[in-house]
Design an enzyme around this catalytic site. Structure first.
Site, PDB file in Angstrom:
ATOM      1  CE  LYS A   1      -2.109  -1.041   3.873  1.00  0.00           C
ATOM      2  NZ  LYS A   1      -1.567  -2.348   4.289  1.00  0.00           N
TER       3      LYS A   1
ATOM      4  NE  ARG B   1      -4.112  -1.358  10.411  1.00  0.00           N
ATOM      5  CZ  ARG B   1      -3.070  -0.884   9.738  1.00  0.00           C
ATOM      6  NH1 ARG B   1      -3.148   0.286   9.138  1.00  0.00           N
ATOM      7  NH2 ARG B   1      -1.972  -1.578   9.659  1.00  0.00           N
TER       8      ARG B   1
ATOM      9  NE  ARG C   1       8.482  -3.043   6.024  1.00  0.00           N
ATOM     10  CZ  ARG C   1       7.173  -2.775   6.025  1.00  0.00           C
ATOM     11  NH1 ARG C   1       6.608  -2.234   4.972  1.00  0.00           N
ATOM     12  NH2 ARG C   1       6.428  -3.062   7.067  1.00  0.00           N
TER      13      ARG C   1
ATOM     14  NE  ARG D   1       6.529  -0.703  10.599  1.00  0.00           N
ATOM     15  CZ  ARG D   1       5.428  -0.769   9.868  1.00  0.00           C
ATOM     16  NH1 ARG D   1       5.399  -0.214   8.679  1.00  0.00           N
ATOM     17  NH2 ARG D   1       4.360  -1.387  10.321  1.00  0.00           N
TER      18      ARG D   1
ATOM     19  NE  ARG E   1       2.579  -5.131  11.218  1.00  0.00           N
ATOM     20  CZ  ARG E   1       3.774  -5.079  10.602  1.00  0.00           C
ATOM     21  NH1 ARG E   1       4.836  -5.590  11.194  1.00  0.00           N
ATOM     22  NH2 ARG E   1       3.879  -4.519   9.431  1.00  0.00           N
TER      23      ARG E   1
HETATM   24  P1  ADP Z   1       1.365  -2.227   8.256  1.00  0.00           P
HETATM   25  O1  ADP Z   1       2.628  -2.263   7.453  1.00  0.00           O
HETATM   26  O2  ADP Z   1       1.324  -3.290   9.316  1.00  0.00           O
HETATM   27  O3  ADP Z   1       0.139  -2.155   7.438  1.00  0.00           O
HETATM   28  P2  ADP Z   1       1.076   0.543   9.239  1.00  0.00           P
HETATM   29  O4  ADP Z   1       2.306   1.330   9.083  1.00  0.00           O
HETATM   30  O5  ADP Z   1      -0.076   0.886   8.377  1.00  0.00           O
HETATM   31  O6  ADP Z   1       1.484  -0.977   9.138  1.00  0.00           O
HETATM   32  O7  ADP Z   1       0.565   0.576  10.767  1.00  0.00           O
HETATM   33  C1  ADP Z   1       1.410   0.182  11.818  1.00  0.00           C
HETATM   34  C2  ADP Z   1       0.610   0.069  13.124  1.00  0.00           C
HETATM   35  O8  ADP Z   1      -0.015   1.323  13.426  1.00  0.00           O
HETATM   36  C3  ADP Z   1      -0.547  -0.925  13.105  1.00  0.00           C
HETATM   37  O9  ADP Z   1      -0.140  -2.249  13.364  1.00  0.00           O
HETATM   38  C4  ADP Z   1      -1.429  -0.348  14.233  1.00  0.00           C
HETATM   39  O10 ADP Z   1      -0.904  -0.624  15.513  1.00  0.00           O
HETATM   40  C5  ADP Z   1      -1.302   1.142  14.001  1.00  0.00           C
HETATM   41  N1  ADP Z   1      -2.331   1.659  13.057  1.00  0.00           N
HETATM   42  C6  ADP Z   1      -2.102   2.203  11.828  1.00  0.00           C
HETATM   43  N2  ADP Z   1      -3.242   2.583  11.248  1.00  0.00           N
HETATM   44  C7  ADP Z   1      -4.240   2.253  12.110  1.00  0.00           C
HETATM   45  C8  ADP Z   1      -5.667   2.361  12.088  1.00  0.00           C
HETATM   46  N3  ADP Z   1      -6.298   2.885  11.019  1.00  0.00           N
HETATM   47  N4  ADP Z   1      -6.373   1.922  13.163  1.00  0.00           N
HETATM   48  C9  ADP Z   1      -5.757   1.398  14.219  1.00  0.00           C
HETATM   49  N5  ADP Z   1      -4.420   1.241  14.322  1.00  0.00           N
HETATM   50  C10 ADP Z   1      -3.663   1.669  13.279  1.00  0.00           C
END
Ligand code: ADP
Length: 192
Positions: free
Chosen positions: A13, A87, A126, A138, A149
């Site tokens: 994404k 989400r 990564r 991360r 996740r």
């Molecule tokens: P990923 O690569 O896992 O998709 P993101 O960078 O989008 O990761 O998000 C990392 C973390 O941030 C998630 O695992 C969650 O803890 C939090 N997070 C991000 N966006 C949301 C959301 N829309 N609602 C709830 N938690 C979120």
């Protein structure tokens, strides 16, 4: 044009959102990036979410909806790309209302279709590349958090596929393709 990129962690994404920013002058709204910024800047909210994120769980709807609400008030340029948001179904409802309130529409929901094996490889890869480059990895890019996740994705986020399908907005692309091919598929959808 405002769109959502939907898909599990590691689906690509963020990469595709970057292309859309380049190609269409759109604005990428990544709640993951916003939350990491809050965490790094040491604000109260950042401290609150750090542990939740490191474990791989979702932060509360209230927090992320608040972050998005703020961003929708700024410059809209070529439109918004929602990356990692919504989400949950509650976030999806909230996004609909927020867009309506500012006179905007949601134009497409693009699902990046992948499978779990590739996700684990991509994310573990990564993390290894980041570490080799001497950059901080991360806190949630490890196998234990990744499992959580993925589970959060299937339990809380994947119902959005049905939600947007029912609204006639869902379009799928093959996220297992090469990055430029995925980029072209998304462009074709948006140019239709
Ligand atoms: P990923 O690569 O896992 O998709 P993101 O960078 O989008 O990761 O998000 C990392 C973390 O941030 C998630 O695992 C969650 O803890 C939090 N997070 C991000 N966006 C949301 C959301 N829309 N609602 C709830 N938690 C979120």
């Amino acid at each position: 044009m405002n769109i959502i990129l939907l898909g599990p962690p590691g689906a690509g994404k963020g990469t595709q959102a970057g292309f859309l920013v380049e190609d269409r002058d759109m604005i990428q709204l990544s709640t993951g990036d916003m939350l990491r910024e809050a965490k790094d800047s040491g604000t109260e909210m950042g401290k609150l979410v750090a542990g939740v994120m490191a474990r791989g769980e979702l932060v509360t709807d209230e927090i992320v909806i608040g972050l998005i609400r703020e961003k929708l008030q700024g410059d809209k340029k070529g439109g918004f790309i929602f990356d990692g948001f919504p989400r949950t179904l509650a976030q999806a409802d909230a996004l609909g209302e927020l867009l309506e309130d500012c006179g905007e529409t949601l134009d497409a929901v693009i699902e990046l279709e992948v499978n779990d094996e590739v996700l684990v490889d991509r994310i573990v890869g990564r993390a290894a590349e980041t570490a080799a480059a001497g950059k901080p990895v991360r806190a949630d890019d490890n196998e234990e958090s990744l499992k959580i996740r993925l589970m959060a994705y299937y339990k809380q986020t994947s119902p959005l596929i049905g939600y947007y399908h029912a609204k006639g907005m869902l379009q799928g692309v093959d996220g297992l393709d090469e990055m430029p091919a995925v980029r072209a598929d998304i462009a074709a959808i948006l140019d239709k």
